[in-house]
Write a protein that holds these residues in place. Structure first.
Motif, PDB file in Angstrom:
ATOM      1  N   THR A 192       0.839  -1.126  -0.081  1.00 12.11           N
ATOM      2  CA  THR A 192       0.187   0.020  -0.009  1.00 12.11           C
ATOM      3  C   THR A 192       1.014   1.275   0.136  1.00 12.11           C
ATOM      4  OG1 THR A 192      -1.835  -1.094   1.229  1.00 12.11           O
ATOM      5  CG2 THR A 192      -1.722   1.146   1.013  1.00 12.11           C
ATOM      6  N   VAL A 193       2.047   1.230   0.734  1.00 12.80           N
ATOM      7  CA  VAL A 193       2.868   2.346   0.703  1.00 12.80           C
ATOM      8  C   VAL A 193       3.424   2.450  -0.610  1.00 12.80           C
ATOM      9  CG1 VAL A 193       4.890   3.440   2.003  1.00 12.80           C
ATOM     10  CG2 VAL A 193       3.273   2.138   3.522  1.00 12.80           C
ATOM     11  N   SER A 194       3.924   1.453  -1.109  1.00 17.04           N
ATOM     12  CA  SER A 194       4.813   1.303  -2.367  1.00 17.04           C
ATOM     13  C   SER A 194       3.988   1.966  -3.596  1.00 17.04           C
ATOM     14  CB  SER A 194       5.048  -0.033  -2.699  1.00 17.04           C
ATOM     15  OG  SER A 194       3.976  -0.797  -3.162  1.00 17.04           O
ATOM     16  N   ARG A 195       2.592   1.798  -3.601  1.00 20.44           N
ATOM     17  CA  ARG A 195       1.852   2.588  -4.598  1.00 20.44           C
ATOM     18  C   ARG A 195       1.976   4.041  -4.763  1.00 20.44           C
ATOM     19  NH1 ARG A 195      -2.541  -0.790  -5.710  1.00 20.44           N
ATOM     20  NH2 ARG A 195      -4.047   0.879  -6.202  1.00 20.44           N
ATOM     21  N   GLN A 196       2.662   4.843  -3.901  1.00 20.93           N
ATOM     22  CA  GLN A 196       2.861   6.132  -3.927  1.00 20.93           C
ATOM     23  C   GLN A 196       4.390   6.630  -3.749  1.00 20.93           C
ATOM     24  OE1 GLN A 196       0.340   7.397  -0.759  1.00 20.93           O
ATOM     25  NE2 GLN A 196       2.205   7.880   0.520  1.00 20.93           N
TER      26      GLN A 196
END
Length: 332
Positions: A192-196
């Motif tokens: 989820t963090v990696s998506r941004q």
């Protein structure tokens, strides 16, 4: 000077050829995120520990299968994202032209086939887990990655990888379901963090990941999980009551679990906190890298709480190796 040229010709290829091979190796190392491979063996090892069994030859086959499927996902990921990376990450191997897209896709297919073949060698139960794992990897890279289901799919892939180790070792994956759920939850938070990470964004994702890390740390260190086999033995032959819970070595196992859980929290918490304060691309990418590295102490903690002390220590030893190689090649 003539002698120097002769020695260079006779002793090996010209320096430019060696440099070219070195650049190609570097490009493939970046494409496959080789330092992240250190986070893979712990999946199968933690799965084996969750069943109460020591790792064996079938566990090694599961590890080899996991490594192949993981690397297939890395190659396929960059192949599917090559147009996006041309804008956001032009330095990546495919948009920079250092690796051809066709070569990356071929590698993904070959590695997937090798991973399934290795799982088949470990037995039908292992193949029954590896097949949906491979399908999840391909579905994530080719379609689910940019949808709300992306993080869930990635978490499911990690959970299945842990179950692969359990199924290969004993033929039964069910005892490893709790450990798989915990590892999958951690992976969901990191994804989820990696998506941004390329553009930055809201602090909510790193804050949620920080909260998830705290909850997982509490869960995995709250009590050690007795393998099913140990519980049967205690029921059939052992006493009941408070004294039954006191096994030789239980206190050292609890201390090891607590120490490894603390290492897990320490690895991930600070980068998540910094990314929450300033969700810029550099800090977000650092948080994602820390989350990937934190997978190793979490795997070790899961093994320790299942009374797999030796397995836990082996997994934990992979962390400094991964951190060392991550300084040379990025894991994101």
């Amino acid at each position: 000077m003539a002698g120097g040229i002769a020695r260079g010709t006779a002793g090996g290829p010209p320096p430019c050829a060696c440099a070219g091979r070195s650049r190609r190796r570097r490009a493939w190392a970046e494409l496959l995120r080789l330092p992240a491979l250190f986070s893979v063996p712990g999946d199968a090892l933690a799965g084996a520990a969750a069943t109460g069994s020591a790792p064996g030859s079938r566990t090694l086959l599961a590890i080899a299968s996991s490594l192949c499927l993981y690397e297939a996902g890395m190659a396929l990921n960059d192949w599917a994202d090559r147009d996006v990376d041309a804008v956001e990450r032009p330095h990546r191997p495919l948009p920079s032209g250092r690796v051809r897209p066709a070569a990356a896709l071929t590698a993904a297919c070959a590695l997937t086939g090798a991973g399934l073949a290795l799982a088949a060698r470990a037995g039908r139960p292992a193949l029954a887990v590896a097949a949906p794992l491979a399908a999840t990897v391909w579905a994530y890279d080719l379609g689910l990655k940019h949808t709300p289901a992306g993080p869930v799919a990635m978490g499911a892939a990690r959970a299945l990888d842990l179950l692969l180790g359990a199924a290969a070792t004993t033929g039964h994956a069910r005892p490893a379901l709790p450990s798989a759920a915990l590892l999958g939850t951690h992976t969901l938070a990191v994804t989820t963090v990696s998506r941004q990470e390329a553009r930055g964004g809201s602090p909510l994702a790193p804050l949620a990941a920080l909260a998830t890390t705290a909850l997982l740390t509490r869960q995995v260190t709250r009590r050690s999980a007795l393998p099913t086999r140990g519980r049967r033995q205690g029921t059939a032959h052992g006493p009941t009551g408070p004294q039954a819970a006191r096994h030789p070595g239980q206190e050292p196992a609890a201390l090891l679990t607590t120490a490894l859980g603390a290492a897990y929290a320490a690895t991930a918490a600070r980068p998540y906190f910094h990314a929450a304060l300033n969700p810029s691309p550099p800090l977000t990418q650092r948080a994602v890298g820390a989350g990937i590295r934190a997978t190793i102490p979490l795997q070790a903690t899961l093994a320790a709480r299942s009374r797999g002390a030796a397995t836990a220590l082996f997994i934990a030893a992979l962390a400094p190796l991964g951190a060392r190689f991550a300084k040379k090649v990025s894991v994101t």
